[in-house]
Design a protein around this motif. Sequence first.
Motif, PDB file in Angstrom:
ATOM      1  N   MET A   1       0.836  -1.184   0.000  1.00  0.00           N
ATOM      2  CA  MET A   1       0.000   0.000   0.000  1.00  0.00           C
ATOM      3  C   MET A   1       0.883   1.252   0.000  1.00  0.00           C
ATOM      4  N   ALA A   2       0.524   2.223  -0.800  1.00  0.00           N
ATOM      5  CA  ALA A   2       1.301   3.465  -0.855  1.00  0.00           C
ATOM      6  C   ALA A   2       1.008   4.312   0.373  1.00  0.00           C
ATOM      7  N   VAL A   3       2.059   4.825   0.981  1.00  0.00           N
ATOM      8  CA  VAL A   3       1.894   5.651   2.177  1.00  0.00           C
ATOM      9  C   VAL A   3       2.594   6.983   1.956  1.00  0.00           C
ATOM     10  N   ASN A   4       1.903   8.070   2.270  1.00  0.00           N
ATOM     11  CA  ASN A   4       2.498   9.394   2.151  1.00  0.00           C
ATOM     12  C   ASN A   4       3.249   9.693   3.453  1.00  0.00           C
ATOM     13  N   ARG A   5       4.563   9.800   3.366  1.00  0.00           N
ATOM     14  CA  ARG A   5       5.371   9.987   4.563  1.00  0.00           C
ATOM     15  C   ARG A   5       5.780  11.452   4.802  1.00  0.00           C
ATOM     16  N   VAL A   6       5.218  12.374   4.040  1.00  0.00           N
ATOM     17  CA  VAL A   6       5.519  13.795   4.242  1.00  0.00           C
ATOM     18  C   VAL A   6       4.896  14.241   5.559  1.00  0.00           C
ATOM     19  N   PRO A   7       5.646  14.948   6.428  1.00  0.00           N
ATOM     20  CA  PRO A   7       5.076  15.411   7.693  1.00  0.00           C
ATOM     21  C   PRO A   7       3.795  16.223   7.460  1.00  0.00           C
TER      22      PRO A   7
END
Length: 197
Positions: free
Chosen positions: A1-7
């Motif tokens: 699954m794609a996860v957005n890791r930008v704060p």
Amino acid sequence: MAVNRVPVLKRCRSLGLDPVYLGIDKKSTRQLKRSSRKMSDYGIQLREKQKAKFIYGVLEKPFRNYYKRADRMAGQTGENLMILLEMRLDNVVFRMGMARTRKEARQIVDHKHVLVNGKCVNIPSYQVKAGDVIEIKENKKSSQRYKDIVEVTGGRLTPEWIDTDLEALKGTVKEAPTREAIDVPVDEVQIVELYSK
């Protein structure tokens, strides 16, 4: 699954969003360096789309599918799109005050804590319909996690299209929301213009 890791706060700053819309009480003290150049029409349209995707936690492909569905429905495409996003199960759980943030609501649904009309549903994108009863499983209601959540979300206003009983961790969707009832700062007309090119 794609996860957005930008704060999260950094992303909110870049999109010009208030973190409150995500259920986050923190404020960023940093100022974003804005260039003096005027943003193009495409840039404005793209930013509105990114805002909607970020707020509801939807990736590009599912978001495009929502747009196609909204386009086929009767009425205005932009309004239909916002209503489809608002009627996602994870968003409804967040709106009912059973989660502090939409991300937490998504996790609660993923972990099979939510019943829709008495049946366990663990799909965050499940489309809730008018008249659906949503509640937390009986054996999870007494856990400390939900006591903490209710403490935080108790003072939050629930939209008029939802009927909630936070003591029983249960709620009913009275009707589909109108665009006026959705308090998300997204200009859906720009999104429609972007996709209709």
